[in-house]
Design a protein around this motif. Structure first.
Motif, short mmCIF file in Angstrom:
data_model
loop_
_atom_site.label_atom_id
_atom_site.label_comp_id
_atom_site.label_asym_id
_atom_site.label_seq_id
_atom_site.Cartn_x
_atom_site.Cartn_y
_atom_site.Cartn_z
N GLU A 159 0.36 -0.84 0.06
CA GLU A 159 0.21 0.09 -0.25
C GLU A 159 1.24 1.25 -0.10
OE1 GLU A 159 -3.95 0.32 2.06
OE2 GLU A 159 -2.34 1.29 2.84
N VAL A 160 0.84 2.06 -0.83
CA VAL A 160 1.85 3.30 -0.88
C VAL A 160 0.50 4.32 -0.52
CG1 VAL A 160 2.56 5.46 -2.50
CG2 VAL A 160 2.20 2.53 -3.01
N GLU A 161 0.91 5.11 0.59
CA GLU A 161 0.58 6.03 1.65
C GLU A 161 0.18 7.73 0.45
OE1 GLU A 161 -0.17 6.58 4.63
OE2 GLU A 161 0.18 4.32 4.32
N PRO A 162 -0.42 8.03 1.10
CA PRO A 162 -1.45 9.36 0.29
C PRO A 162 -0.45 10.75 -0.27
CG PRO A 162 -3.02 8.97 1.69
CD PRO A 162 -1.98 8.10 1.89
N SER A 163 -0.13 10.92 -0.98
CA SER A 163 0.42 12.06 -1.28
C SER A 163 -0.45 13.50 -2.34
CB SER A 163 1.82 11.16 -2.10
OG SER A 163 0.74 11.15 -3.88
N ASN A 164 0.56 14.75 -2.16
CA ASN A 164 0.42 15.77 -3.29
C ASN A 164 1.00 16.82 -2.91
OD1 ASN A 164 1.03 17.86 -0.44
ND2 ASN A 164 -0.05 16.07 0.53
N LYS A 165 1.04 17.71 -3.96
CA LYS A 165 2.07 18.77 -4.47
C LYS A 165 1.21 19.84 -5.03
CE LYS A 165 2.66 17.23 -9.55
NZ LYS A 165 4.06 17.42 -10.68
N ILE A 166 2.30 21.08 -5.15
CA ILE A 166 1.54 22.11 -6.06
C ILE A 166 2.46 22.43 -7.15
CG2 ILE A 166 0.74 24.27 -4.68
CD1 ILE A 166 -0.12 23.74 -2.53
N ASP A 167 2.23 22.94 -8.27
CA ASP A 167 2.86 23.12 -9.30
C ASP A 167 2.18 24.84 -9.10
OD1 ASP A 167 4.43 21.00 -9.42
OD2 ASP A 167 2.56 21.04 -11.61
N PHE A 168 2.99 25.95 -9.98
CA PHE A 168 2.66 26.89 -10.63
C PHE A 168 2.60 27.31 -11.81
CE2 PHE A 168 4.52 31.09 -12.28
CZ PHE A 168 3.43 31.35 -11.86
N ILE A 169 1.70 27.85 -12.58
CA ILE A 169 2.49 27.54 -13.87
C ILE A 169 2.08 29.35 -14.04
CG2 ILE A 169 1.32 25.25 -14.10
CD1 ILE A 169 -1.55 26.82 -15.21
N LEU A 170 2.85 29.04 -15.60
CA LEU A 170 2.01 30.58 -16.67
C LEU A 170 2.28 29.88 -17.53
CD1 LEU A 170 4.20 33.62 -15.98
CD2 LEU A 170 3.63 33.76 -18.02
#
Length: 203
Positions: free
Chosen positions: A147-158
């Motif tokens: 089982e792989v644990e939950p993950s998150n990330k944030i990107d900035f785009i322009l």
């Protein structure tokens, strides 16, 4: 598919096929509805797939072929007010114990500034995108199903489209340098910057 009016559209689909010549037939079904008016867009759907073979990435250490089912729902919601654009895409997979390689929840949400500038010569979209991936049951050749644990990330785009001829984009991925996995033992990229230019020279 059936269009109820200019704003509401519904659809339904069913397919049946064999992944391999002597395999059990895979059945897929999807039903949904789409609504769109000025500034607002929504698309909700339910989907199901039965009897599909799960083929692990690590073929050399694969277990006997497994039959898996996927059963879930998805919704896309977009809303624009003035120059502010909100976009979301959510998929939820119901608790099927044999759903290998599929997160229980996947969410992408973005908050952007979207506008045409300089006498409509520049079509600009800029903002932040948030990604969340829930728990995933994945196959590992050494440890079996893990089982792989939950993950998150944030990107900035322009991104900017110049006079409908050139597109310039800048992406700053994983702003907070989260260390995470989606496939066991294969870390996802750390903080990263990408820049690109696309120019149409001849039309």
């Amino acid at each position: 598919a059936f269009r109820i009016d200019d704003e509401l559209f519904t659809y339904f689909g069913y397919s049946k096929y064999k992944q391999f010549t002597d395999s059990t037939s895979v059945e897929s079904i999807e039903i949904g509805a789409r609504y769109k008016n000025d500034g607002f867009y929504a698309d909700a759907k339910y989907f199901k797939r039965k009897n599909a073979y799960i083929i692990p990435l690590d073929i050399q250490h694969s277990p006997p072929p497994l039959l898996g089912n996927i059963n879930g729902a998805g919704i896309v919601l977009n809303y624009q007010y003035w120059k502010i654009l909100i976009e979301t895409n959510t998929s939820y997979y119901f608790n099927d114990n044999d759903a290998i390689g599929v997160p229980e929840l996947q969410f992408t949400g973005g908050l952007y500034l979207k506008s045409k500038l300089f006498k409509d010569n520049l079509n600009l979209k800029s903002g932040f995108t948030f990604y969340y991936t829930g728990k995933i049951k994945s196959y590992s050749g050494e440890w079996g199903i893990v089982e792989v644990e939950p993950s998150n990330k944030i990107d900035f785009i322009l991104t900017g489209e110049i006079q409908e001829l050139a597109i310039v984009y800048f992406v700053w991925e994983n702003l907070f340098d989260n260390q995470y996995f989606i496939t066991p033992y294969y870390p996802m990229p750390e903080i990263n910057i990408r820049f690109g230019l696309s120019w149409e020279l001849f039309n």
